[in-house]
Motif scaffolding. Structure first.
Motif, PDB file in Angstrom:
ATOM      1  N   TYR A 101     -36.133  41.653  32.992  1.00 31.97           N
ATOM      2  CA  TYR A 101     -36.386  42.236  31.670  1.00 31.97           C
ATOM      3  C   TYR A 101     -36.263  41.120  30.639  1.00 31.97           C
ATOM      4  CZ  TYR A 101     -36.453  45.428  27.745  1.00 31.97           C
ATOM      5  OH  TYR A 101     -36.819  46.076  26.585  1.00 31.97           O
ATOM      6  N   ARG A 102     -37.374  40.759  30.011  1.00 32.25           N
ATOM      7  CA  ARG A 102     -37.440  39.574  29.150  1.00 32.25           C
ATOM      8  C   ARG A 102     -36.744  39.741  27.813  1.00 32.25           C
ATOM      9  NH1 ARG A 102     -43.515  38.740  28.067  1.00 32.25           N
ATOM     10  NH2 ARG A 102     -42.669  37.054  26.751  1.00 32.25           N
ATOM     11  N   TRP A 103     -36.663  40.998  27.311  1.00 29.33           N
ATOM     12  CA  TRP A 103     -36.331  41.187  25.902  1.00 29.33           C
ATOM     13  C   TRP A 103     -34.852  41.489  25.673  1.00 29.33           C
ATOM     14  CZ3 TRP A 103     -40.014  38.948  23.624  1.00 29.33           C
ATOM     15  CH2 TRP A 103     -41.303  39.004  24.149  1.00 29.33           C
ATOM     16  N   SER A 104     -34.020  40.707  26.306  1.00 32.57           N
ATOM     17  CA  SER A 104     -32.585  40.773  26.043  1.00 32.57           C
ATOM     18  C   SER A 104     -32.024  39.364  26.160  1.00 32.57           C
ATOM     19  CB  SER A 104     -31.883  41.720  27.024  1.00 32.57           C
ATOM     20  OG  SER A 104     -31.532  41.055  28.222  1.00 32.57           O
ATOM     21  N   SER A 105     -30.764  39.221  25.844  1.00 34.98           N
ATOM     22  CA  SER A 105     -30.123  37.914  25.921  1.00 34.98           C
ATOM     23  C   SER A 105     -29.738  37.543  27.349  1.00 34.98           C
ATOM     24  CB  SER A 105     -28.880  37.867  25.019  1.00 34.98           C
ATOM     25  OG  SER A 105     -28.035  38.970  25.264  1.00 34.98           O
ATOM     26  N   TRP A 106     -29.824  38.499  28.293  1.00 34.23           N
ATOM     27  CA  TRP A 106     -29.378  38.197  29.645  1.00 34.23           C
ATOM     28  C   TRP A 106     -30.149  37.042  30.284  1.00 34.23           C
ATOM     29  CZ3 TRP A 106     -25.356  38.019  32.293  1.00 34.23           C
ATOM     30  CH2 TRP A 106     -25.403  37.840  33.682  1.00 34.23           C
ATOM     31  N   PRO A 107     -31.488  36.994  30.241  1.00 30.58           N
ATOM     32  CA  PRO A 107     -32.178  35.822  30.807  1.00 30.58           C
ATOM     33  C   PRO A 107     -31.765  34.512  30.143  1.00 30.58           C
ATOM     34  CG  PRO A 107     -33.723  37.608  30.399  1.00 30.58           C
ATOM     35  CD  PRO A 107     -32.431  38.002  29.745  1.00 30.58           C
ATOM     36  N   GLU A 108     -31.391  34.576  28.857  1.00 30.68           N
ATOM     37  CA  GLU A 108     -30.960  33.369  28.154  1.00 30.68           C
ATOM     38  C   GLU A 108     -29.639  32.850  28.726  1.00 30.68           C
ATOM     39  OE1 GLU A 108     -32.546  31.700  25.559  1.00 30.68           O
ATOM     40  OE2 GLU A 108     -34.232  32.994  26.118  1.00 30.68           O
ATOM     41  N   TYR A 109     -28.747  33.752  29.117  1.00 30.95           N
ATOM     42  CA  TYR A 109     -27.469  33.341  29.692  1.00 30.95           C
ATOM     43  C   TYR A 109     -27.668  32.498  30.953  1.00 30.95           C
ATOM     44  CZ  TYR A 109     -23.911  35.765  26.921  1.00 30.95           C
ATOM     45  OH  TYR A 109     -23.042  36.132  25.915  1.00 30.95           O
ATOM     46  N   LEU A 110     -28.736  32.752  31.680  1.00 36.75           N
ATOM     47  CA  LEU A 110     -28.946  32.080  32.955  1.00 36.75           C
ATOM     48  C   LEU A 110     -29.707  30.770  32.808  1.00 36.75           C
ATOM     49  CD1 LEU A 110     -29.801  35.213  35.138  1.00 36.75           C
ATOM     50  CD2 LEU A 110     -27.568  34.235  34.577  1.00 36.75           C
ATOM     51  N   LYS A 111     -30.080  30.409  31.579  1.00 37.16           N
ATOM     52  CA  LYS A 111     -30.777  29.145  31.329  1.00 37.16           C
ATOM     53  C   LYS A 111     -29.775  28.023  31.048  1.00 37.16           C
ATOM     54  CE  LYS A 111     -34.813  31.315  29.135  1.00 37.16           C
ATOM     55  NZ  LYS A 111     -35.592  31.418  27.868  1.00 37.16           N
ATOM     56  N   PRO A 112     -30.169  26.767  31.279  1.00 36.09           N
ATOM     57  CA  PRO A 112     -29.320  25.644  30.851  1.00 36.09           C
ATOM     58  C   PRO A 112     -29.174  25.654  29.333  1.00 36.09           C
ATOM     59  CG  PRO A 112     -31.063  24.904  32.351  1.00 36.09           C
ATOM     60  CD  PRO A 112     -31.390  26.325  31.972  1.00 36.09           C
ATOM     61  N   PRO A 113     -28.071  25.138  28.806  1.00 38.44           N
ATOM     62  CA  PRO A 113     -27.853  25.171  27.352  1.00 38.44           C
ATOM     63  C   PRO A 113     -28.999  24.601  26.532  1.00 38.44           C
ATOM     64  CG  PRO A 113     -25.842  24.494  28.477  1.00 38.44           C
ATOM     65  CD  PRO A 113     -26.911  24.577  29.529  1.00 38.44           C
ATOM     66  N   ALA A 114     -29.640  23.535  27.011  1.00 32.02           N
ATOM     67  CA  ALA A 114     -30.704  22.895  26.243  1.00 32.02           C
ATOM     68  C   ALA A 114     -31.933  23.787  26.090  1.00 32.02           C
ATOM     69  CB  ALA A 114     -31.102  21.576  26.890  1.00 32.02           C
ATOM     70  N   LYS A 115     -32.108  24.755  26.977  1.00 34.01           N
ATOM     71  CA  LYS A 115     -33.281  25.633  26.941  1.00 34.01           C
ATOM     72  C   LYS A 115     -32.953  27.015  26.380  1.00 34.01           C
ATOM     73  CE  LYS A 115     -35.607  23.374  30.815  1.00 34.01           C
ATOM     74  NZ  LYS A 115     -36.258  23.562  32.146  1.00 34.01           N
ATOM     75  N   ARG A 116     -31.726  27.216  25.963  1.00 36.12           N
ATOM     76  CA  ARG A 116     -31.254  28.519  25.508  1.00 36.12           C
ATOM     77  C   ARG A 116     -31.420  28.639  23.990  1.00 36.12           C
ATOM     78  NH1 ARG A 116     -25.661  28.368  27.233  1.00 36.12           N
ATOM     79  NH2 ARG A 116     -26.410  28.825  29.330  1.00 36.12           N
ATOM     80  N   LEU A 117     -31.520  29.857  23.480  1.00 29.41           N
ATOM     81  CA  LEU A 117     -31.546  30.079  22.040  1.00 29.41           C
ATOM     82  C   LEU A 117     -30.298  29.463  21.409  1.00 29.41           C
ATOM     83  CD1 LEU A 117     -32.689  33.815  22.041  1.00 29.41           C
ATOM     84  CD2 LEU A 117     -34.047  31.872  21.246  1.00 29.41           C
ATOM     85  N   ALA A 118     -30.496  28.649  20.375  1.00 25.17           N
ATOM     86  CA  ALA A 118     -29.389  27.873  19.816  1.00 25.17           C
ATOM     87  C   ALA A 118     -28.301  28.745  19.217  1.00 25.17           C
ATOM     88  CB  ALA A 118     -29.929  26.899  18.764  1.00 25.17           C
ATOM     89  N   TRP A 119     -28.659  29.940  18.739  1.00 29.94           N
ATOM     90  CA  TRP A 119     -27.696  30.794  18.046  1.00 29.94           C
ATOM     91  C   TRP A 119     -26.997  31.787  18.973  1.00 29.94           C
ATOM     92  CZ3 TRP A 119     -30.100  35.382  18.961  1.00 29.94           C
ATOM     93  CH2 TRP A 119     -31.512  35.363  19.018  1.00 29.94           C
ATOM     94  N   LEU A 120     -27.283  31.716  20.270  1.00 32.64           N
ATOM     95  CA  LEU A 120     -26.614  32.598  21.232  1.00 32.64           C
ATOM     96  C   LEU A 120     -25.337  31.921  21.718  1.00 32.64           C
ATOM     97  CD1 LEU A 120     -26.795  35.242  22.928  1.00 32.64           C
ATOM     98  CD2 LEU A 120     -27.864  33.856  24.725  1.00 32.64           C
ATOM     99  N   ARG A 121     -24.200  32.570  21.536  1.00 37.91           N
ATOM    100  CA  ARG A 121     -22.913  32.034  21.979  1.00 37.91           C
ATOM    101  C   ARG A 121     -22.545  32.678  23.314  1.00 37.91           C
ATOM    102  NH1 ARG A 121     -17.050  31.968  18.787  1.00 37.91           N
ATOM    103  NH2 ARG A 121     -15.936  30.909  20.476  1.00 37.91           N
TER     104      ARG A 121
END
Length: 310
Positions: free
Chosen positions: A141-161
């Motif tokens: 499911y693309r439209w949540s922050s969960w896929p971002e958590y599984l990315k390396p920091p450099a490829k993640r949304l900068a404002w997601l902690r």
């Protein structure tokens, strides 16, 4: 009936939710969803918010955000108003997009599991709505922050902690092994959701705070101060308007202008337009406030001058 108090303080964490007007969709396609996330990122830049989790559903959204500067209300006003204007402009609509006031629940972020629980709730929304097939990973499911958590920091949304949530899951570091462990743990947690074995969600959805009894007692103390006519932590925090005033003073110093010189300059002066653009980009202040503060006449004059100068 009086409105429920919006409690704001430095470092507060909120679970926020809002639905479309008459439960109608708040995004019509993926471009709208991308615009929503982009606008959220801009809101974070303006306010200093730190997002712990988000999820876009068809007619509503969930957001878990931390406010270092005690500015939830002004930030949400800018965020929801700006996205609504962009949505309406793109689709040639007018009027309200969201239904009434957004719901906000204050979350205990002391590391005792409450932040983890609310982020799990947000990330598992697509499972409850059957938007993820049983054979698919939750990250499908693309439209949540969960896929971002599984990315390396450099490829993640900068404002997601991610550090707080990962810490409450017992993950020792934001590295490939840690992210794999997080993914496995969350998939196990998902099985409980699919089996409907969690009974905490009703309390989370209906309550005004999510935390321990001591956390609730502290919040009640803050509310008593607010209702007593006092302003909790006012002497310690910088409001959005105070921040904007500070930026104006800094820009006047850089320009070598006094307040009187600012008044004498033309309404569409190029330097004024640059100041207005900086205020609009770095704060949540309205065009009306900016035009009044910089002596630019009608707010549309300020907005048009900035657009022509860009």
């Amino acid at each position: 009936m009086p409105r429920r108090l919006r409690l704001e303080y430095e470092g507060a964490i909120y679970h926020l939710m809002n639905r479309g007007d008459r439960r109608e969709p708040i995004y019509l396609d993926d471009t709208d969803r991308q615009q929503f996330i982009h606008t959220l990122g801009q809101a974070c830049e303006k306010t200093g918010w730190q997002v712990h989790a988000f999820c876009l559903m068809k007619n509503h959204f969930h957001l878990v955000t931390e406010t270092p500067r005690a500015n939830l209300v002004s930030g949400m006003r800018w965020f929801l108003g700006t996205y609504t204007a962009r949505f309406n402009r793109r689709h040639k609509y007018s009027g309200h997009l969201f239904s009434g006031r957004y719901k906000s629940t204050i979350v205990d972020g002391s590391g005792t599991g409450y932040l983890k629980a609310v982020c799990d709730y947000v990330h598992l929304n697509p499972v409850r709505a059957r938007l993820v097939k049983p054979e698919e990973a939750l990250a499908a499911y693309r439209w949540s922050s969960w896929p971002e958590y599984l990315k390396p920091p450099a490829k993640r949304l900068a404002w997601l902690r991610v550090d707080r949530f990962m810490g409450e899951w017992g993950i020792q570091g934001d590295h490939p092994a840690g992210r794999r462990q997080l993914s496995r743990s969350m998939e196990e947690r998902r099985k409980l959701e699919e089996a409907r074995e969690n009974s905490d969600w009703k309390q989370l959805r209906r309550g005004w705070c999510w935390g321990s009894e001591s956390f609730r007692d502290k919040l009640l103390g803050k509310i008593e101060l607010e209702q007593g006519g006092q302003h909790y932590g006012k002497e310690l925090r910088e409001s959005d308007e105070q921040m904007a005033e500070r930026l104006v003073r800094e820009m006047l110093r850089e320009a070598g202008w006094t307040e009187e010189a600012l008044k004498r300059r033309g309404k569409s002066d190029a330097r004024k337009s640059k100041m207005a653009a900086n205020l609009r980009a770095q704060t949540t202040m309205t065009w009306r406030w900016i035009s009044n503060r910089l002596h630019m006449g009608h707010w549309r004059t300020a907005a048009n001058a900035v657009r022509l100068a860009v």
